[in-house]
Write an enzyme that holds these catalytic residues in place. Sequence first.
Site, mmCIF file in Angstrom:
data_model
loop_
_atom_site.group_PDB
_atom_site.id
_atom_site.type_symbol
_atom_site.label_atom_id
_atom_site.label_comp_id
_atom_site.label_asym_id
_atom_site.label_seq_id
_atom_site.Cartn_x
_atom_site.Cartn_y
_atom_site.Cartn_z
ATOM 1 N N SER A 10 0.844 -1.195 0.000
ATOM 2 C CA SER A 10 0.000 0.000 0.000
ATOM 3 C C SER A 10 0.878 1.243 0.000
ATOM 4 O O SER A 10 2.073 1.171 0.249
ATOM 5 C CB SER A 10 -0.878 0.011 1.250
ATOM 6 O OG SER A 10 -0.068 0.320 2.374
ATOM 7 N N LYS A 11 0.227 2.377 -0.216
ATOM 8 C CA LYS A 11 1.010 3.619 -0.231
ATOM 9 C C LYS A 11 1.591 3.890 1.161
ATOM 10 O O LYS A 11 2.661 4.453 1.293
ATOM 11 C CB LYS A 11 0.171 4.767 -0.783
ATOM 12 C CG LYS A 11 -0.622 5.562 0.187
ATOM 13 C CD LYS A 11 -1.307 6.724 -0.473
ATOM 14 C CE LYS A 11 -2.177 7.368 0.589
ATOM 15 N NZ LYS A 11 -3.133 8.308 0.150
ATOM 16 N N ARG A 12 0.890 3.432 2.183
ATOM 17 C CA ARG A 12 1.410 3.613 3.558
ATOM 18 C C ARG A 12 2.692 2.809 3.773
ATOM 19 O O ARG A 12 3.577 3.231 4.508
ATOM 20 C CB ARG A 12 0.367 3.185 4.599
ATOM 21 C CG ARG A 12 -0.883 4.010 4.585
ATOM 22 C CD ARG A 12 -0.701 5.392 5.246
ATOM 23 N NE ARG A 12 -1.768 6.277 4.835
ATOM 24 C CZ ARG A 12 -1.606 7.475 4.282
ATOM 25 N NH1 ARG A 12 -0.402 7.967 4.092
ATOM 26 N NH2 ARG A 12 -2.634 8.204 3.931
#
Length: 507
Positions: free
Chosen positions: A265-267
């Site tokens: 994910s972008k996180r």
Amino acid sequence: MEKDVRVRFAPSPTGGLHLGGVRTVLYNYLFAKQNNGKFIVRIEDTDRTRFVEGAEQYIFDCLDWCGLTPDESVVHGGEYGPYRQSDRKEIYKKYAEQLIDQGNAYYAFDTPEELEQMRTNLKTDKNPNPQYDHNTRMNMRNSLSLSDAEVKQLIESGTPYVIRIKMPDNETISFTDMIRGEISNSSGLVDDKVLLKADGMPTYHLAVVVDDYLMKISHAFRGEEWLPSAPVHILLWKYLGWENEMPQWGHFPLILKPDGNGKLSKRDGQRLGFPVFAMKWADPGTGEALDGFKEVGFLPEAFVNILAMLGWNDNTEQEVFSLNELISKFSIDRIHKGGAKFDYEKAKWFNHKHLQEKTETDLYNLVLPFIHTHSPEVDNELLKKVIPLVKERCNLLTDFWDQSHFFFVRPENIDTTPISGKWDDDKTNFFKVWLTKLDELTNWDADSLENLFTDTATELSIKKGQVMLPLRIMLVGGKYGPNVMDIAALLGKKEVKVRVECILEQL
Ligand code: GLU
């Protein structure tokens, strides 16, 4: 007769373009190119609540940067437009109504509160997450549970409604996935998805089927996360009478976190310090801006190569591929079923390999904008000479400044502790003598400088190895960089003298 190959990437323009999305683009593109087919980009923007200003243009900018040019799209035109679903709104309604007439869909009038209530009221141990389906639909307010007169009255009085698919209670829905083989699902487990929303817009489920049909899509490739929706889509193809035109399906494996635990994910990128978007995305709503692979210094050809290898190989040891090689060697049947772990170190390795293959002029043009962010006034002729010296040490375009800034800016506050402990008068004397001899040097080049350095050391009976590191620290400011005589040659006599004298005073 074999169908013409027509494949599509169908993004919803809601934010940054994740590397998994670009990999979907790439595999579609490669498949189209190797089959003389067409690669289409269709903007799936029917969910107006998720509309984000600028996100559509950004997708095309990313594809442009990657060199994956669509044959048909909002930007590139084509015979099957419009290529943006919000511009096709009028097309979908009649298909939803056809499904109602056939008994495959129904009107539903439930308010959000009623839906919420259903989820709470019908919750049992056996059914902990009740959904709108054959178990619950007769308890809800829809054209199956209400009388015709009631339905007519509700519609005529303008009560908002959606149209839902009526999933069969217990049917096996099977299809062949080009990557996963035979897949079967039980229809009774899938909810009655909304096909047309209260605002008259279709949902993704209806629009994707109608558009794949009208745009004559031959192969529908997409990420594995869409697998649970496949039974709904397959039934719609059947109910709409288009079963013989249905594309072949292929669901690409997920791109996983570096440790393999779940989807990247972008996180994860923020947490672990690497990009996940192709290019910088600044969210107009939150103001959050995240750099992409482009901004951190990846070459588009390396980025494409990395993505190709996340889920595919050509059954040899080869890892570095150009786009043209990928077009000839790629094959859908060598795509893995299992998820592919993203490894940032390996990604940088790919970029390193592609960087080394660039001509000096290309590299100069690529590096210049990154250097300019640090020092807009840099001496361009010097930069041209520096690039070949440092490129072997660089993985990213952003590394060039870190590896070469001392050529352009005199290092300040140099830490001399690596040499000060073993410093003595012999070393000071060596440098003083060497500095004087520099004035007599007729050729200012790395070889002559090296010879003079060696001769002076021999003459003064000092080990060359003991004064090499000090010279590097004096010129560079640290223990890194290319051959120190190459550095001295490019810095020039005046600068070498200033740097050496300045440190000698401190020791
Ligand atoms: N609009 C979907 C998405 O945002 C596309 C899924 C598909 O290709 O069918 O990913």
